[in-house]
Structure formats: structure tokens, C-alpha cells
Design an enzyme around this catalytic site. Sequence first.
Site, short mmCIF file in Angstrom:
data_model
loop_
_atom_site.label_atom_id
_atom_site.label_comp_id
_atom_site.label_asym_id
_atom_site.label_seq_id
_atom_site.Cartn_x
_atom_site.Cartn_y
_atom_site.Cartn_z
N SER A 77 -5.98 22.11 86.36
CA SER A 77 -5.06 21.63 85.32
C SER A 77 -4.96 22.46 84.06
O SER A 77 -4.08 22.22 83.24
CB SER A 77 -5.41 20.20 84.94
OG SER A 77 -4.87 19.32 85.88
N LYS A 103 -4.67 17.78 74.02
CA LYS A 103 -4.27 17.00 75.19
C LYS A 103 -4.70 15.55 75.01
O LYS A 103 -5.75 15.28 74.41
CB LYS A 103 -4.92 17.61 76.44
CG LYS A 103 -4.45 17.02 77.77
CD LYS A 103 -5.17 17.67 78.96
CE LYS A 103 -4.68 17.11 80.29
NZ LYS A 103 -5.38 17.69 81.46
N SER A 110 -2.22 19.23 85.24
CA SER A 110 -1.83 18.11 84.42
C SER A 110 -1.65 18.44 82.94
O SER A 110 -1.01 17.67 82.22
CB SER A 110 -2.88 17.00 84.55
OG SER A 110 -4.12 17.42 84.02
N1 GLN Z 1 -3.58 18.77 90.46
C1 GLN Z 1 -4.93 18.32 90.58
C2 GLN Z 1 -4.97 16.83 90.67
O1 GLN Z 1 -3.98 16.24 90.67
C3 GLN Z 1 -5.76 18.84 89.43
C4 GLN Z 1 -5.70 18.01 88.24
C5 GLN Z 1 -6.65 18.43 87.17
O2 GLN Z 1 -7.22 19.51 87.19
N2 GLN Z 1 -6.86 17.52 86.24
O3 GLN Z 1 -5.98 16.22 90.76
#
Ligand code: GLN
Length: 490
Positions: A177, A78, A153
Site C-alpha cells: 500500500s 493517512k 490503499s
Molecule cells: N492491496 C493489499 C490489500 O488489499 C495491500 C493493502 C495494504 O498494503 N494495506 O490488502
Amino acid sequence: MNLTFASITEIADAVKSKKVSAKEVAEHFQNRIESLDGRLNSFSSKNSHAVHEAEALDARIARGEDVGPMAGVPFGIKEMFCTKGLPTTAGSKILENFVPPYDSTVVARLKKAGIVVMGKLNQDEFAMGSSNETSFHGVVRNPWNLDCVPGGSSGGSAAAQAARLVVGTLGTDTGGSIRQPASFCGIVGVKPTYGRVSRYGIIAYASSLDQAGPMVSSVKDAALTMEVISGFDNHDSTTTQRSVPSWSRHLKTDVKGMKIGLMKEYMTGGLHPDVQKTVENSIETLKKMGADIVEVSVPMTEVAVPVYYLVAASEASSNLARYDGVKYGYRADFKNLSAIDLEEFYSKTRGQGFGKEVKRRIMLGTYCLSSGYYDAYYNKAGQVRRLIMNQYLEAFKKCDVILSAVTAAPAFKIGERISDPLTMYLNDIFTTSTNLAGLPGMSVPFGMSQEGLPIGVQLTAGHFEEQKMLDVAYALESASPVKGKNPHVV
Ligand code: GLN
């Protein structure tokens, strides 16, 4: 040997015993990336030296060197993880030209174990999002249905893994995420206990919540990857001194007598019927295997989403202050730099460098942290966070592992929710409390919607109880009705 569907151990064993060369493996997956990723956009950049690095590994094997337990295993990383010599943009224009001079601890450990980095994987900008639609590198598509989001994400990691463009990937999980995209794409994703894995060299989003973990094709591969990346790191004072268990060696499908907790607050209905069915099936399966089902309660999870968004945005506003266009990253184009005042320099650079969602979070977080509001928002969120954790600790006195849905519904259509942040944030309803409490959590594939989209089941365990969670996942995996199913793209 069918390289496309081989596990981490199968590849590493074959490479070490010279049944196949690391070079052949790297070429095989490079070809898959070239021919398939045009449709997915899961890679934000490719490592042009991958095959060459694989050859160097083969040479070491030929010399009789010990090249590690993941010899020649192609990985995708990532964009959040710093990788020496490879672009690390966090999906943002503000870091578009950033090439780190060092590896994050996690990547360094995986390299030492023998992986070959095939490239960097697309993600939501600064890991803020649940759909992979906020990336500077464009939208990622779900390999099961190209009109759907892969989740976020870590959407690039999930899509690349589901399409078998690599053998393993890494994701980060601040509020879901790893687990949510893993569920949307039908792969296994694990968020370890906070402190299990070093955050050194991972671009910071919300430091008290961020944790890295594997996004792979099986529970065993997840356990193996965790063994490599976990453990104390001098560079991250929040890592635990505890030794790293041999999770993969101890994996068992025997769940007899284990107590599986169902959280009252998560079982109130409102789930998509196919998700509901998947959760019910998984409970039935575990029951048949001899596990005891008990009801537990964590009432404060009701406010997990607002608490999460206050904490995450506050920490993000502070963490992202470093992107000022001075030392590295994007800088707005100024004709005559000496005639510009500092505020204009910052606001133009940051105004152009950050995307809409990131700006929204910075503003929200800055507001929460400002004097006069700090106590009412940031401090209060911290207090509620503590209560959530205490209630979880109580719940884990009654059960070993908590089982729930990962999200209320399977993957949604691209474009469907991106203009409505609140609906998007509600994606995180079942995942954020795990991060707030610092607990380990994971998603394991167990169902399929009528439309043919994968559905995962979420397992959560007490602090540092990853083994229990992995065992339940291993049991579910062995009986999974979707075992061996792959997206058409593959
Ligand atoms: N969807 C969540 C956010 O937008 C989680 C994102 C994540 O775990 N990086 O913050």
C-alpha cells in the site's frame, strides 16, 4: 523560493533562517489544497488550525528555540494514523466520528521534528484495497489522469504528494500500500523493515505485516523522514532496539560493484510492455553505473498472494473485532437499547458500519481461524510464509538489492476492477512477499507509459539494509528519464 517544488530540507532551512515564515508556507499549501483537491479528493479532512500552528512555530523560532529538522514542513497524514484532535476514520463509516485523544508515535515524532499537519488523507477502508475505491470518503483520482485510480490503499497520500498539495505524506504498507500507489502516482514510497517503525497509534489491519513509511517526492526526503519516524518505542514491543542510521547523510549514487538481483520468478514476462521497458531501462542504467547484475530465485513467491490474503484476512478479522459500537465509533440507531439483544446490537452496528470489501475479509479471516480449518489455512500459511523468508535470506547472500516491477501494469481506470476482487488482489503479486518476509521495499519513479502514466521500479533489501536500497534508488533517481516531470493538475 518556489515553495510548491521545494524539498523538506529546503523548506525547513528557509523557515529556520526566517527567509520565509512557517505561516506563509502553510498558507501556500492550504491554498493549493483548496484550489486543487476538489478534483482529486485526496484529503478526507483538513486541519483548520494548520496556519495557527505554523504561527506558533514561527513564534518559537523568534524566541530562538530549536524547532527541529522539519520546521514548518507541511505534511498530510493517512487516515490510519491516530492524530490528536483530528478525525481518524481509516476510511470507514464505523469510525466516522472518531477523534483520537492521542498521537500515534510516528506522528508525535514528526510533530516534534517541526511538521505542520495540513489534514488527513483518504485511503481504502481499513487499508484493504489497491485502488482507493473502497473508502467511505469516496474515490481518489490520479493526478496524472483523473479517470484513473491512484492505487491503494494509500491513494490519498500518493495523489496529494504527486499534486504537491503537501511537502510530505505518510502511508502504511501491509501488502504493497505504500509502493503500489507511489508507483501509480510517480512518487517515492518506502516500506521500512518490519520493526523499524512503531505501529503504536496506527489502526491495526494485519499486525504482523503492517509497517508505516514515507511517501514523498525524492529519495532524500524519504531517507530524512525515515530517520525521524524510525526507532525503538516502548509502546510497540515489535520495534527494534537497533539505532537509527543517518540514511540521508550517507546517501550515495555510487553503485559500483553492488550486486543487483533479478528474481527469476518475477522476470517471466506477462508485464505490460511499458513496465517491462522501465524495468529493462533501470537495469541498463545500473549496469552502466558499474553495478553487477545477478540472477536470484525465490520460488515460493509464486504463492505469496494466497498466503498474504490468508494471513492478512485472519489478522484483520481478529483486529476488527473491536469495532462493536460499544466504546467508540459508529453505533446503529436503536430506538430502545435495553430491548435489544447483544447479537442484534453487534450485527446491525457492524453490518451498517463496514463496507463490502472489509466484510469479505472479515468473513474469509474468520473462516481461516475457525476450528477445523485453522491448521489447514492459517497455520499452513504461516509455515509457507517462513519458507518465503528463508528463500529470500538465501537470495540476499548473492545480492545486495533485488530489483523488479512494482505492479504488472500502470494505473488502471476507476471502476475497471472493483467488482472483481480476484483481479484486484493480483495487483499485489510483486509486493506482498516483501511484507510476508518482513523486508524493506520501495518504489522509485523511473518510467512513463505511452498514455503518460508514471511507472516505478521496486527495490527490496535484506532486513535492516535500508541504506543499500536507498542508495540504489538514489542512483536511479539521479539518472531517471522522468525526473522533474509533473502531472498536469500541478
Ligand atoms: N492491496 C493489499 C490489500 O488489499 C495491500 C493493502 C495494504 O498494503 N494495506 O490488502
